[in-house]
Design a protein around this motif. Sequence first.
Motif, PDB file in Angstrom:
ATOM      1  N   GLN A   1       0.946  -1.243   0.024  1.00  0.00           N
ATOM      2  CA  GLN A   1      -0.113   0.005  -0.112  1.00  0.00           C
ATOM      3  C   GLN A   1       0.867   1.159  -0.003  1.00  0.00           C
ATOM      4  OE1 GLN A   1      -2.654  -0.585   3.384  1.00  0.00           O
ATOM      5  NE2 GLN A   1      -3.864  -2.168   2.361  1.00  0.00           N
ATOM      6  N   LYS A   2       2.013   1.092   0.542  1.00  0.00           N
ATOM      7  CA  LYS A   2       3.011   2.135   0.516  1.00  0.00           C
ATOM      8  C   LYS A   2       3.773   2.332  -0.815  1.00  0.00           C
ATOM      9  CE  LYS A   2       3.571   2.355   5.519  1.00  0.00           C
ATOM     10  NZ  LYS A   2       4.526   2.129   6.795  1.00  0.00           N
ATOM     11  N   GLY A   3       3.412   1.195  -1.811  1.00  0.00           N
ATOM     12  CA  GLY A   3       4.321   1.389  -2.927  1.00  0.00           C
ATOM     13  C   GLY A   3       5.404   0.809  -2.981  1.00  0.00           C
ATOM     14  N   ILE A   4       6.059  -0.126  -2.064  1.00  0.00           N
ATOM     15  CA  ILE A   4       7.292  -0.536  -1.773  1.00  0.00           C
ATOM     16  C   ILE A   4       7.126  -1.935  -2.203  1.00  0.00           C
ATOM     17  CG2 ILE A   4       8.979  -0.914   0.064  1.00  0.00           C
ATOM     18  CD1 ILE A   4       7.870   1.281   1.581  1.00  0.00           C
ATOM     19  N   SER A   5       6.192  -2.647  -2.387  1.00  0.00           N
ATOM     20  CA  SER A   5       6.223  -4.050  -2.868  1.00  0.00           C
ATOM     21  C   SER A   5       5.723  -4.031  -4.288  1.00  0.00           C
ATOM     22  CB  SER A   5       5.194  -4.870  -2.071  1.00  0.00           C
ATOM     23  OG  SER A   5       5.259  -6.113  -2.759  1.00  0.00           O
ATOM     24  N   LEU A   6       6.352  -4.647  -5.175  1.00  0.00           N
ATOM     25  CA  LEU A   6       5.944  -4.982  -6.585  1.00  0.00           C
ATOM     26  C   LEU A   6       4.649  -5.575  -6.996  1.00  0.00           C
ATOM     27  CD1 LEU A   6       9.290  -5.289  -8.630  1.00  0.00           C
ATOM     28  CD2 LEU A   6       7.994  -3.167  -8.259  1.00  0.00           C
ATOM     29  N   LEU A   7       4.049  -5.986  -5.727  1.00  0.00           N
ATOM     30  CA  LEU A   7       2.857  -6.890  -5.692  1.00  0.00           C
ATOM     31  C   LEU A   7       1.524  -5.989  -5.427  1.00  0.00           C
ATOM     32  CD1 LEU A   7       3.454 -10.371  -4.457  1.00  0.00           C
ATOM     33  CD2 LEU A   7       3.679  -9.560  -6.576  1.00  0.00           C
ATOM     34  N   LYS A   8       1.616  -4.795  -5.505  1.00  0.00           N
ATOM     35  CA  LYS A   8       0.508  -3.744  -5.124  1.00  0.00           C
ATOM     36  C   LYS A   8      -0.310  -4.044  -6.281  1.00  0.00           C
ATOM     37  CE  LYS A   8      -0.661   1.235  -4.386  1.00  0.00           C
ATOM     38  NZ  LYS A   8       0.232   2.556  -4.389  1.00  0.00           N
ATOM     39  N   GLY A   9      -1.552  -4.268  -5.800  1.00  0.00           N
ATOM     40  CA  GLY A   9      -2.812  -4.269  -6.985  1.00  0.00           C
ATOM     41  C   GLY A   9      -2.749  -5.573  -7.701  1.00  0.00           C
ATOM     42  N   LYS A  10      -1.854  -6.398  -7.307  1.00  0.00           N
ATOM     43  CA  LYS A  10      -1.597  -7.730  -8.411  1.00  0.00           C
ATOM     44  C   LYS A  10      -2.617  -8.859  -7.955  1.00  0.00           C
ATOM     45  CE  LYS A  10       1.927  -5.707 -10.812  1.00  0.00           C
ATOM     46  NZ  LYS A  10       1.877  -5.595 -12.220  1.00  0.00           N
ATOM     47  N   GLU A  11      -3.302  -8.617  -6.977  1.00  0.00           N
ATOM     48  CA  GLU A  11      -4.152  -9.852  -6.535  1.00  0.00           C
ATOM     49  C   GLU A  11      -5.024 -10.326  -8.002  1.00  0.00           C
ATOM     50  OE1 GLU A  11      -3.896  -7.354  -2.889  1.00  0.00           O
ATOM     51  OE2 GLU A  11      -4.053  -7.058  -4.882  1.00  0.00           O
ATOM     52  N   GLY A  12      -5.053 -11.481  -7.935  1.00  0.00           N
ATOM     53  CA  GLY A  12      -5.606 -11.928  -9.211  1.00  0.00           C
ATOM     54  C   GLY A  12      -4.897 -12.391 -10.457  1.00  0.00           C
ATOM     55  N   ASP A  13      -3.585 -11.700 -10.435  1.00  0.00           N
ATOM     56  CA  ASP A  13      -2.512 -11.739 -11.529  1.00  0.00           C
ATOM     57  C   ASP A  13      -1.890 -13.050 -11.320  1.00  0.00           C
ATOM     58  OD1 ASP A  13      -3.569  -9.496 -12.115  1.00  0.00           O
ATOM     59  OD2 ASP A  13      -1.457  -8.507 -12.098  1.00  0.00           O
ATOM     60  N   ILE A  14      -1.363 -13.552 -12.516  1.00  0.00           N
ATOM     61  CA  ILE A  14      -0.476 -14.812 -12.309  1.00  0.00           C
ATOM     62  C   ILE A  14       0.811 -14.359 -12.073  1.00  0.00           C
ATOM     63  CG2 ILE A  14       0.641 -16.670 -13.616  1.00  0.00           C
ATOM     64  CD1 ILE A  14      -2.365 -16.807 -12.987  1.00  0.00           C
ATOM     65  N   ILE A  15       1.670 -14.465 -10.860  1.00  0.00           N
ATOM     66  CA  ILE A  15       3.117 -14.045 -10.522  1.00  0.00           C
ATOM     67  C   ILE A  15       4.071 -15.292 -10.453  1.00  0.00           C
ATOM     68  CG2 ILE A  15       1.989 -12.028  -9.346  1.00  0.00           C
ATOM     69  CD1 ILE A  15       2.898 -13.596  -6.593  1.00  0.00           C
ATOM     70  N   ALA A  16       3.483 -16.628 -10.723  1.00  0.00           N
ATOM     71  CA  ALA A  16       4.156 -17.813 -10.476  1.00  0.00           C
ATOM     72  C   ALA A  16       3.845 -18.646 -11.485  1.00  0.00           C
ATOM     73  CB  ALA A  16       4.245 -18.095  -9.035  1.00  0.00           C
ATOM     74  N   SER A  17       4.685 -19.690 -11.483  1.00  0.00           N
ATOM     75  CA  SER A  17       4.189 -20.848 -12.412  1.00  0.00           C
ATOM     76  C   SER A  17       3.184 -21.613 -11.809  1.00  0.00           C
ATOM     77  CB  SER A  17       5.585 -21.913 -12.457  1.00  0.00           C
ATOM     78  OG  SER A  17       5.213 -23.461 -12.443  1.00  0.00           O
ATOM     79  N   ASN A  18       2.374 -22.169 -12.686  1.00  0.00           N
ATOM     80  CA  ASN A  18       1.140 -22.909 -12.019  1.00  0.00           C
ATOM     81  C   ASN A  18       1.399 -24.089 -11.170  1.00  0.00           C
ATOM     82  OD1 ASN A  18       2.090 -24.868 -14.043  1.00  0.00           O
ATOM     83  ND2 ASN A  18       0.031 -24.685 -15.286  1.00  0.00           N
ATOM     84  N   LYS A  19       2.640 -24.135 -10.922  1.00  0.00           N
ATOM     85  CA  LYS A  19       3.373 -25.436 -10.046  1.00  0.00           C
ATOM     86  C   LYS A  19       3.154 -24.979  -8.707  1.00  0.00           C
ATOM     87  CE  LYS A  19       4.078 -28.896 -13.144  1.00  0.00           C
ATOM     88  NZ  LYS A  19       4.057 -30.360 -13.333  1.00  0.00           N
ATOM     89  N   VAL A  20       3.195 -23.510  -8.439  1.00  0.00           N
ATOM     90  CA  VAL A  20       3.540 -22.925  -7.355  1.00  0.00           C
ATOM     91  C   VAL A  20       2.353 -22.684  -6.451  1.00  0.00           C
ATOM     92  CG1 VAL A  20       4.897 -20.938  -6.279  1.00  0.00           C
ATOM     93  CG2 VAL A  20       5.728 -22.142  -8.188  1.00  0.00           C
TER      94      VAL A  20
END
Length: 447
Positions: free
Chosen positions: A254-273
């Motif tokens: 929320q402070k913009g320090i993590s690159l996962l901000k607003g990424k809920e629902g996105d694919i961020i890893a292999s489907n094995k993970v």
Amino acid sequence: MEFKEFKEKLFKKAKKSGLDEFEIYYQDKESLSINIYKEEVEKYNLNKSFGVSFRAKYKERMGYSYTEIIDEDSIDMLIKNAKQGAEFIEDDDIQFIYEGDKSYEVVENYYKALENIDPEKLIELAIEMERECKKQSDKVDNFGGCGISYVNSSYGIMNSKGLDLGDKLNLLTAYVVPILDIDSKKYDGFGYATAKSLEEVKPEKIASMGIEEAMKKVNAKQIESSKYKTIINNEAMVSILQSFWSVFDADLAQKGISLLKGKEGDIIASNKVNIIDNPLLKDGLASVGFDDEGVATFKKSLVEKGELKTLLHNLKTAYKAGIKSTGSGFKSSYASPVSVGPSNLYIEKGEKTLDEAIKEVNNGLLVTEFSGLHSGANSITGEFSLAARGFKITDGKIDHPVEQITVAGNFFTLLKDIEEVCDDIKFPMSSFGSPSVVVKELSIAGK
């Protein structure tokens, strides 16, 4: 003054002083740490600590204060400091005193077998670990460390909304680091155990683990710089996960320090993970039925088949996001404010054995150890450049040990490049866990 009387007087005075919402958090902790060197006690540290933190909403801000002494003067000081602290807060974040949940899971993290342990028995076990190392190998020249530790802690949270929770935990850990001298070269290994009773600390097994790890480093070579298909073994992957867990911290996002901000629902890893945070894990080192805000904890998937499902939230960040807290509001100590933290955070195990993965990789690299994580890993960008060691894989078999290499990459790319997840999940004296994983390729700097 007894704690119960202290709490009642504090709550009464807090109410009279105009505070409507407030709480106290207490921790009573005892720890014993013994270090052995050449079969003699090198260090013997017995620490006992007790502390109470008080936080209260004042002028719509949350103020904090704490004390290690419970008396009349401390009561006045806690209220005064909490009020003053609230007045100096400049942000507009809404924080909460929580009324509690309907039910809480019971987590077993206290073991009667560890009550009233005789320190002499701990010393004997630690000395026996050194003796076992020398007994099992005449190459043992020295020790990088040998110790045994015990911790016993009780803690709880009570507030003006009727919440009254408490729990206790204890744990025994032991380790030895034998250093072998082979052809005038030094090789170290690490043997360890976490235990729920003295009987679970087996010096022979711990020594064997350390010596075996050291022996695997003998005759290590450098390899050519290139990109290699790589298996990161369980313990090495744990060190990566531990270094980058904060990307799942909702407060940082929320402070913009993590690159996962607003990424809920996105694919961020292999489907094995699948990445899990499970505070209810049996025998987990961070298992707990409630967080430090009084929220009931539960198992949750952070990443499911590669998809980011949720970040870790405390009450403040959850309110901002318009969702329920994930029960991840924790203090680093009784004197600290509530922040966001993981419990037992791990990559869920797959089905392949490590041997099967090595055979399928055929030609590549098995990384068993990373070093320099504090300086070589950037949790904001995900970039890492780490000294490493491991083994060359040739024709589907372990060929020879490898040293003096540097592994470079990006955590987010690594997650997407995981092709297989093995079944050998491990929590090496840690609340972080992982199985070995097969990565499509990593850049290796060697000779």
